[in-house]
Design a protein around this motif. Structure first.
Motif, PDB file in Angstrom:
ATOM      1  N   GLY A   1     -38.294 -23.926 -15.474  1.00 20.10           N
ATOM      2  CA  GLY A   1     -37.569 -23.988 -16.732  1.00 20.10           C
ATOM      3  C   GLY A   1     -36.327 -24.859 -16.701  1.00 20.10           C
ATOM      4  O   GLY A   1     -35.815 -25.244 -17.758  1.00 20.10           O
ATOM      5  N   GLN A   2     -35.854 -25.200 -15.509  1.00 23.26           N
ATOM      6  CA  GLN A   2     -34.638 -26.000 -15.385  1.00 23.26           C
ATOM      7  C   GLN A   2     -34.916 -27.444 -14.980  1.00 23.26           C
ATOM      8  O   GLN A   2     -34.028 -28.129 -14.460  1.00 23.26           O
ATOM      9  CB  GLN A   2     -33.700 -25.346 -14.355  1.00 23.26           C
ATOM     10  N   LEU A   3     -36.126 -27.909 -15.200  1.00 25.06           N
ATOM     11  CA  LEU A   3     -36.431 -29.304 -14.873  1.00 25.06           C
ATOM     12  C   LEU A   3     -35.489 -30.248 -15.607  1.00 25.06           C
ATOM     13  O   LEU A   3     -35.129 -30.018 -16.759  1.00 25.06           O
ATOM     14  CB  LEU A   3     -37.874 -29.640 -15.247  1.00 25.06           C
ATOM     15  N   GLN A   4     -35.113 -31.307 -14.928  1.00 23.31           N
ATOM     16  CA  GLN A   4     -34.215 -32.304 -15.497  1.00 23.31           C
ATOM     17  C   GLN A   4     -34.969 -33.604 -15.731  1.00 23.31           C
ATOM     18  O   GLN A   4     -35.848 -33.984 -14.957  1.00 23.31           O
ATOM     19  CB  GLN A   4     -33.038 -32.549 -14.546  1.00 23.31           C
ATOM     20  N   SER A   5     -34.582 -34.302 -16.805  1.00 27.39           N
ATOM     21  CA  SER A   5     -35.167 -35.597 -17.127  1.00 27.39           C
ATOM     22  C   SER A   5     -35.092 -36.520 -15.904  1.00 27.39           C
ATOM     23  O   SER A   5     -34.065 -36.526 -15.206  1.00 27.39           O
ATOM     24  CB  SER A   5     -34.384 -36.204 -18.294  1.00 27.39           C
ATOM     25  N   PRO A   6     -36.182 -37.224 -15.642  1.00 28.61           N
ATOM     26  CA  PRO A   6     -37.376 -37.497 -16.440  1.00 28.61           C
ATOM     27  C   PRO A   6     -38.567 -36.570 -16.159  1.00 28.61           C
ATOM     28  O   PRO A   6     -39.712 -36.952 -16.441  1.00 28.61           O
ATOM     29  CB  PRO A   6     -37.709 -38.934 -16.056  1.00 28.61           C
ATOM     30  N   LEU A   7     -38.314 -35.387 -15.620  1.00 27.65           N
ATOM     31  CA  LEU A   7     -39.340 -34.354 -15.560  1.00 27.65           C
ATOM     32  C   LEU A   7     -39.086 -33.387 -16.708  1.00 27.65           C
ATOM     33  O   LEU A   7     -37.942 -33.000 -16.961  1.00 27.65           O
ATOM     34  CB  LEU A   7     -39.306 -33.605 -14.223  1.00 27.65           C
ATOM     35  N   HIS A   8     -40.149 -32.989 -17.399  1.00 27.79           N
ATOM     36  CA  HIS A   8     -39.989 -32.176 -18.597  1.00 27.79           C
ATOM     37  C   HIS A   8     -41.021 -31.051 -18.617  1.00 27.79           C
ATOM     38  O   HIS A   8     -42.140 -31.212 -18.119  1.00 27.79           O
ATOM     39  CB  HIS A   8     -40.176 -33.024 -19.859  1.00 27.79           C
ATOM     40  N   LEU A   9     -40.642 -29.945 -19.220  1.00 23.85           N
ATOM     41  CA  LEU A   9     -41.563 -28.849 -19.494  1.00 23.85           C
ATOM     42  C   LEU A   9     -41.969 -28.944 -20.958  1.00 23.85           C
ATOM     43  O   LEU A   9     -41.112 -28.985 -21.844  1.00 23.85           O
ATOM     44  CB  LEU A   9     -40.883 -27.511 -19.208  1.00 23.85           C
ATOM     45  N   THR A  10     -43.265 -29.000 -21.228  1.00 26.12           N
ATOM     46  CA  THR A  10     -43.714 -29.250 -22.596  1.00 26.12           C
ATOM     47  C   THR A  10     -43.272 -28.152 -23.549  1.00 26.12           C
ATOM     48  O   THR A  10     -43.287 -26.966 -23.201  1.00 26.12           O
ATOM     49  CB  THR A  10     -45.249 -29.388 -22.649  1.00 26.12           C
TER      50      THR A  10
END
Length: 356
Positions: free
Chosen positions: A140-149
Motif C-alpha cells: 500500500g505504500q508503493l512510491q512512484s513509479p511503482l503504483h497500486l491500481t
C-alpha cells in the motif's frame, strides 16, 4: 519462481453486476514480477522474458518490494499526454545500448494489481478478495513509479470510470470475481473495452493476394494552423477485416477514385517509399505506418469519407486496424480532423502518474 503464465480475461460489451472487483484497464505490457532476494525477473505474456528491457524498473522493484514475492501488473510509460504504448513496443525491440538510452529518456512505470506469492506462501489458491487485502497490506505504500491500481467493488463507480476514462492509455474496465482464485492462462476475468467511432479520409487501399481490397489507408486532417496555413492530411493507420465478398465490392467502389491518385496524392514521399523502396527509408510515425502497409498499394484521390470503429488511438494513429461501419457521402474530407479522436487524460491522471 518462473515459469508462470498470467491470468487472462474474456471480452464483454457491458460491465457485469455482482461480486466483482473493478479496476481500470491499462494500455501497457502485462508483466509478472518475481523477486527472490537480490534477483528480479520480469516475465510477459507467453513467458516472454522482459527483465533486460526494463533495467530501471528492476531497480525500483529492488528498492520497494518485499524480499520474496510474486506480483502481477502492467508495465506502462507515462507521458504528459497519456500512456504511450508505442514507446513500450520500441523498448522490447531495442538493443542493449538503445535500452539504456530509452530507460533514461522514457522511464517505465509498473501498475500492480495482484499478489501471487508472499514470503514462502503461494497465494494463487486464495480468493481475490484475500489476495487484494494482502496486496494493500504489504504494498500500500508503493512510491512512484511503482503504483497500486485503483479498485472498487461499487459497480456504479466502475461504470463512471468506463464512461469518463477514455483514451490516453485507459483501455476500459476490468471485472474480476472476488471469490476467484488465480487461474493461470485462463480467461476467468472480464474486460470491457472502449469501442469508439471516427470519420476518416480514405487515401488508398492495399490489394489482397486473392484480389479485392484487404485494407483501407486512412487519413485525418491536422487542426487549423494559427498562421492560416492549409491543414495537411496525415496518415493514421488502417481499416481492415473484410470478408471475401466485401473485398470485391470495395474494389469496385474505389475504382472511380484511382484516376489522379498518384499525381494528386498529399503524401508523395510516403507513396514513393511504399511503392518503390519499402519502409526502411522512412522515419518516425511514417516508418511504423509504412511497415504495416508494405505491399501493393493503390493511392486514391482523397475524396471519400468512411465511418469506422476503433479501440485505441495513440501517437497520432490507430494502434490496431479499425473496422468499417459505412461510407459517409454527407461529410467533406476536410471535416475529418484529429479533434474527434483527441481524449485528454482525466483529472486523476497527474495524481496517478506524478512521474509523467
Amino acid at each position: 519462481m518462473p515459469p508462470l503464465r498470467p491470468m487472462l480475461a474474456k471480452a464483454s460489451k457491458d460491465l457485469p453486476a455482482g461480486d466483482f472487483l473493478y479496476e481500470p484497464k491499462w494500455d501497457g505490457l502485462r508483466c509478472l514480477v518475481f523477486r527472490d532476494g537480490d534477483t528480479i525477473e520480469l516475465l510477459g505474456r507467453n513467458e516472454k522474458p522482459l527483465t533486460r528491457f526494463f533495467p530501471e524498473v528492476v531497480g525500483y522493484l529492488l528498492e520497494q518490494l518485499p524480499p520474496h514475492c510474486v506480483i502481477d501488473g502492467e508495465l506502462l510509460i507515462a507521458t504528459k499526454s497519456g500512456l504511450d504504448f508505442d514507446r513500450l513496443s520500441q523498448r522490447i525491440q531495442s538493443t542493449a545500448e538503445q535500452v539504456e538510452q530509452l530507460a533514461q529518456s522514457a522511464s517505465a512505470s509498473l501498475m500492480v494489481f495482484d499478489l501471487l506469492a508472499l514470503g514462502d506462501k503461494d497465494l494463487r489458491a486464495e480468493p481475490l478478495a484475500e489476495r487484494r487485502r494482502l496486496l494493500l497490506e504489504s504494498f500500500g505504500q508503493l512510491q512512484s513509479p511503482l503504483h497500486l491500481t485503483p479498485a472498487t467493488v461499487d459497480g456504479a463507480v466502475a461504470q463512471e470510470w468506463y464512461d469518463r476514462f477514455q483514451g490516453s492509455g485507459f483501455d476500459g474496465v476490468m471485472a474480476k470475481p472476488l471469490e476467484g482464485t488465480y487461474a493461470e492462462d485462463k480467461r476467468t476475468q472480464i474486460k470491457v473495452k472502449h469501442h469508439q467511432t471516427a470519420d476518416c479520409v480514405v487515401a488508398g487501399y492495399r490489394v489482397h493476394p486473392e484480389g479485392g481490397v484487404t485494407s483501407l489507408l486512412l487519413g485525418l486532417y491536422e487542426d487549423a494552423a494559427e498562421d492560416g496555413a492549409e491543414p495537411q492530411l496525415q496518415p493514421v493507420g488502417l481499416c481492415s477485416g473484410f470478408s471475401a465478398s466485401q473485398r470485391r465490392t470495395l474494389a469496385a467502389e474505389l475504382t472511380d477514385y484511382e484516376e489522379g491518385g498518384h499525381a494528386l496524392h498529399p503524401w508523395p514521399d510516403l507513396t514513393h517509399a511504399v511503392l518503390h523502396s519499402g519502409p526502411q527509408g522512412m522515419e518516425g510515425r511514417n516508418k511504423a505506418w509504412a511497415a504495416a502497409i508494405s505491399g501493393e498499394w493503390v493511392p486514391l484521390r482523397c475524396e471519400l469519407v468512411v465511418e469506422l470503429t476503433y479501440e485505441n488511438f495513440t501517437s497520432e494513429r490507430f494502434r490496431q486496424a479499425a473496422r468499417f461501419v459505412r461510407w459517409r457521402p454527407d461529410k467533406s474530407p476536410t471535416e475529418c480532423r484529429f479533434d474527434q479522436v483527441d481524449h485528454p487524460p482525466p483529472p486523476e491522471y497527474e495524481t496517478l502518474f506524478p512521474e509523467a
